[in-house]
Design a protein around this motif. Structure first.
Motif, PDB file in Angstrom:
ATOM      1  N   ALA A 155      -5.896  -0.622  -0.039  1.00 27.99           N
ATOM      2  CA  ALA A 155      -6.238  -1.965   0.472  1.00 27.99           C
ATOM      3  C   ALA A 155      -7.587  -2.401  -0.112  1.00 27.99           C
ATOM      4  O   ALA A 155      -7.750  -3.551  -0.536  1.00 27.99           O
ATOM      5  N   THR A 211       6.413   1.640   4.627  1.00 26.25           N
ATOM      6  CA  THR A 211       6.343   2.069   6.029  1.00 26.25           C
ATOM      7  C   THR A 211       7.388   3.135   6.361  1.00 26.25           C
ATOM      8  O   THR A 211       7.335   3.747   7.411  1.00 26.25           O
ATOM      9  N   THR A 241       2.608  -6.775   8.323  1.00 27.04           N
ATOM     10  CA  THR A 241       3.128  -5.478   8.762  1.00 27.04           C
ATOM     11  C   THR A 241       4.630  -5.494   9.045  1.00 27.04           C
ATOM     12  O   THR A 241       5.087  -6.152   9.972  1.00 27.04           O
ATOM     13  N   GLU A 258      -1.787   1.277  10.422  1.00 30.46           N
ATOM     14  CA  GLU A 258      -3.009   1.303   9.609  1.00 30.46           C
ATOM     15  C   GLU A 258      -3.760  -0.023   9.654  1.00 30.46           C
ATOM     16  O   GLU A 258      -4.825  -0.148   9.035  1.00 30.46           O
ATOM     17  N   THR A 281       0.862  -1.186   0.000  1.00 33.00           N
ATOM     18  CA  THR A 281       0.000   0.000   0.000  1.00 33.00           C
ATOM     19  C   THR A 281       0.902   1.241   0.000  1.00 33.00           C
ATOM     20  O   THR A 281       1.080   1.871  -1.030  1.00 33.00           O
ATOM     21  N   ALA A 307       1.294  -3.365   4.989  1.00 33.23           N
ATOM     22  CA  ALA A 307       0.980  -2.013   5.451  1.00 33.23           C
ATOM     23  C   ALA A 307       1.634  -1.756   6.796  1.00 33.23           C
ATOM     24  O   ALA A 307       2.076  -2.696   7.465  1.00 33.23           O
ATOM     25  N   SER A 313      -2.790   7.526   5.787  1.00 33.34           N
ATOM     26  CA  SER A 313      -3.603   6.402   6.265  1.00 33.34           C
ATOM     27  C   SER A 313      -4.865   6.231   5.417  1.00 33.34           C
ATOM     28  O   SER A 313      -5.295   5.110   5.156  1.00 33.34           O
ATOM     29  N   VAL A 364      -3.813   4.573   2.188  1.00 33.53           N
ATOM     30  CA  VAL A 364      -3.477   3.169   2.417  1.00 33.53           C
ATOM     31  C   VAL A 364      -4.748   2.315   2.464  1.00 33.53           C
ATOM     32  O   VAL A 364      -4.835   1.249   1.841  1.00 33.53           O
TER      33      VAL A 364
END
Ligand code: C5P
Length: 238
Positions: free
Chosen positions: A149, A124, A182, A166, A121, A162, A142, A145
């Protein structure tokens, strides 16, 4: 059996470093991430090495090209036996949909389980200033993102990479079966390095992450096995 939710990032360029870390971590770690640095220097043999040791592999090559090229690239990578592959959601709906369809078709033809295909997305490491510089307009990272998604889900892919920050919003928007992977995980007290939208292992899982990608907090620790085991302990009951 090792908790598969921890994916250790093998961001090395020498095969020997991979062998040493995988040997050190032993049975504690089942899932590894092979990224560009390692794949471009060592090649496909590293996936074979991990598979021979009965490990799972997230091949993190972040494909971003026209639909036909990405679909072909993913099919080639699938043949190496990776369990998770990824593309950039910024490649758009048609690219993601074509890629997912081609991989599933090719897996059916080969009579193998298709790998999970997930989409990046936003990296980071990107903060709001970097984001504004991209010229997408005044949208919060956010929000973008979550929008990417949802686009990924509608294109039929399995999930996203992501920031843990988020994860909760994505879980809410995309439902319980959508995978959330993540990076940007930093146990309390560890170095942030170049990451920006980070959280602790426990907070990421509580916010809905299915998998945690952890690199430097394990790789650069004095005792990597202990660092991995502490993370596994932290998420153990969650
Ligand atoms: O060392 P560290 O824990 O920061 O490593 C994070 C890993 O996750 C790196 O291999 C990085 O390429 C990857 N990654 C990331 N952010 C993304 C996607 C992948 O940090 N959005």
């Amino acid at each position: 059996m090792a908790d598969e939710r921890l994916i250790v990032a093998l961001d090395f360029h020498k095969f020997d470093d991979v062998k040493n870390l995988v040997n050190d971590l032993g049975e504690s770690v089942k899932f590894y991430k092979v990224g560009m640095e390692l794949f471009y220097s060592v090649g496909a043999g590293v996936v074979e090495f991990l598979k021979e040791r009965d490990k799972k592999v997230f091949l993190d090559l972040k494909l971003h090209d026209i639909p036909n090229t990405v679909a072909g690239g993913l099919c080639s990578l699938m043949n190496l036996g990776a369990d998770i592959l990824n593309v950039h959601a910024a490649g758009g709906f048609t690219m993601m949909k074509t890629a997912g369809e081609k991989v599933r078709e090719e897996a059916a033809r080969l009579n193998i389980n298709p790998p999970k295909i997930i989409a990046i997305t936003g990296l980071t490491s990107i903060n709001q200033d970097d984001w504004n510089g991209l010229g997408y307009g005044e949208i919060k990272i956010s929000d973008q993102v979550v929008r990417l998604a949802e686009l990924t889900k509608s294109a039929g892919l399995d999930g996203v990479v992501a920031s843990p920050q988020e994860a909760a919003q994505i879980r809410q928007a995309c439902g319980k079966d959508f995978l959330i992977v993540t990076p940007g995980i930093r146990p309390a007290g560890s170095d942030i390095n170049d990451q920006s939208r980070i959280s602790t292992p426990a907070a990421a899982i509580k916010n809905g992450a299915n998998y945690l990608v952890v690199g430097r907090p394990i790789r650069a620790a004095q005792n990597p096995k202990l660092a991995a085991e502490n993370i596994l302990k932290e998420i153990g009951d969650l």
